[in-house]
Enzyme design. Structure first.
Site, PDB file in Angstrom:
ATOM      1  N   SER A   1      55.804  11.172   4.809  1.00 45.64           N
ATOM      2  CA  SER A   1      56.870  12.255   4.696  1.00 45.64           C
ATOM      3  C   SER A   1      58.040  11.342   4.241  1.00 45.64           C
ATOM      4  O   SER A   1      58.326  10.071   4.259  1.00 45.64           O
ATOM      5  CB  SER A   1      57.093  12.859   5.932  1.00 45.64           C
TER       6      SER A   1
HETATM    7  N1  SAH Z   1      53.022  10.944  10.092  1.00 48.70           N
HETATM    8  C1  SAH Z   1      52.377  10.363   8.810  1.00 48.70           C
HETATM    9  C2  SAH Z   1      52.361  11.725   7.890  1.00 48.70           C
HETATM   10  C3  SAH Z   1      50.940  11.871   7.687  1.00 48.70           C
HETATM   11  S1  SAH Z   1      50.620  13.378   6.674  1.00 48.70           S
HETATM   12  C4  SAH Z   1      52.987   9.288   8.191  1.00 48.70           C
HETATM   13  O1  SAH Z   1      53.952   8.796   8.926  1.00 48.70           O
HETATM   14  O2  SAH Z   1      52.636   8.775   7.419  1.00 48.70           O
HETATM   15  C5  SAH Z   1      49.754  14.448   7.927  1.00 48.70           C
HETATM   16  C6  SAH Z   1      48.601  13.738   8.303  1.00 48.70           C
HETATM   17  O3  SAH Z   1      47.990  14.777   9.541  1.00 48.70           O
HETATM   18  C7  SAH Z   1      47.405  13.551   7.352  1.00 48.70           C
HETATM   19  O4  SAH Z   1      47.090  12.250   7.303  1.00 48.70           O
HETATM   20  C8  SAH Z   1      46.298  14.321   7.751  1.00 48.70           C
HETATM   21  O5  SAH Z   1      44.966  13.914   7.664  1.00 48.70           O
HETATM   22  C9  SAH Z   1      46.614  14.479   9.234  1.00 48.70           C
HETATM   23  N2  SAH Z   1      45.934  15.726  10.024  1.00 48.70           N
HETATM   24  C10 SAH Z   1      45.813  17.000   9.658  1.00 48.70           C
HETATM   25  N3  SAH Z   1      45.153  17.789  10.465  1.00 48.70           N
HETATM   26  C11 SAH Z   1      44.998  16.924  11.443  1.00 48.70           C
HETATM   27  C12 SAH Z   1      44.568  17.240  12.753  1.00 48.70           C
HETATM   28  N4  SAH Z   1      43.962  18.462  13.122  1.00 48.70           N
HETATM   29  N5  SAH Z   1      44.476  15.985  13.530  1.00 48.70           N
HETATM   30  C13 SAH Z   1      44.803  14.899  13.354  1.00 48.70           C
HETATM   31  N6  SAH Z   1      45.332  14.675  12.303  1.00 48.70           N
HETATM   32  C14 SAH Z   1      45.424  15.819  11.297  1.00 48.70           C
END
Ligand code: SAH
Length: 239
Positions: free
Chosen positions: A78
């Site tokens: 993000s």
């Molecule tokens: N916090 C992260 C942002 C990641 S984007 C950072 O600092 O980089 C959101 C993430 O959520 C993605 O990697 C995606 O694979 C994950 N995601 C989506 N649905 C999910 C679920 N049900 N359980 C765990 N992770 C999930």
């Protein structure tokens, strides 16, 4: 000859780290502090965590810019400002047990590890989870655990949590996450359609939940039992 190259190479690397640290300081000042992030502990964490370690090698020089970046697998790290707002809303003082849903690159988890006592972070894509875990270890964090799984159901094994942060968009706040909050615990989560969400903070008071709305945002979807069913955008809205 090789000694000379080694020297030049090392010189370049030290120089790069210095430049990146300067860019990081500018990010904190111009993108965070001057746009309203006030919590000094949060600002200090952003100054410390090397965001460029969490992006793909071709993006290192964009790591401190004001936008999200691809981390592969259709996912993104993000925008720094959004990470900062969400972190500030958790109101961490240093003694908390925190749950993050969506480890992604691991950057948000590193920020949380700076600010809380224990961090549990769940990621559904194993490759991303393993990569994030490795970087967090290399940076010396010991107060975190990365788990592969569907975080839309939370992580009951380690519940209850003082704070839960969901870094993917949900159609509605998952009931299990509300249940896994401690009394006065905070859940920060983007809720809405696949194309636009509102950033919500939900605070638990016994069996009552207070909801605050911090405006529009856009996240990749939370895929899972209490999220969206698939990655396809064609999926019916409001299911
Ligand atoms: N916090 C992260 C942002 C990641 S984007 C950072 O600092 O980089 C959101 C993430 O959520 C993605 O990697 C995606 O694979 C994950 N995601 C989506 N649905 C999910 C679920 N049900 N359980 C765990 N992770 C999930």
């Amino acid at each position: 000859m090789s000694g000379l190259f080694l020297f030049r190479d090392n010189g370049k690397r030290v120089g790069s780290e210095k430049q990146l640290a300067q860019m990081r300081a500018n990010m904190v000042e111009y993108q965070l502090r001057r746009r309203g992030i006030k919590d000094e502990r949060v600002l200090k964490a952003f100054l410390k965590v090397p965001r460029h370690k969490f992006v793909r090698s071709q993006d290192i020089w964009h790591a401190y810019e004001d936008y999200p970046l691809s981390i592969g697998y259709g996912q993104t790290i993000s925008q720094p400002y959004m990470v900062a707002i969400m972190t500030e809303l958790l109101e961490l003082k240093g003694e908390e047990r925190v749950l993050e849903i969506g480890t992604g690159s691991g950057y948000q988890a590193a920020i949380l590890a700076e600010l809380a006592k224990e961090v549990f972070s769940i990621e559904r894509i194993p490759e991303l989870a393993h990569k994030a875990e490795k970087i967090l270890q290399e940076l010396g964090y010991t107060n975190f655990k990365v788990i592969v799984g569907d975080g839309s159901k939370g992580l009951p094994e380690y519940a209850p949590y003082d704070a839960i942060i969901v870094t993917a968009a949900a159609p509605r706040p998952p009931q299990s996450l509300l249940e896994q909050l401690k009394d006065k615990g905070r859940l920060v989560i983007p809720v809405g359609s696949r194309k636009l969400q509102d950033l919500l903070r939900i605070t638990r008071f016994g069996n009552e939940f207070k909801m605050e709305n911090f405006g529009p945002c856009l996240f990749v979807p939370l895929i899972g039992e209490a999220g969206w069913k698939s990655e396809s955008f064609e999926e019916a809205e409001g299911q």
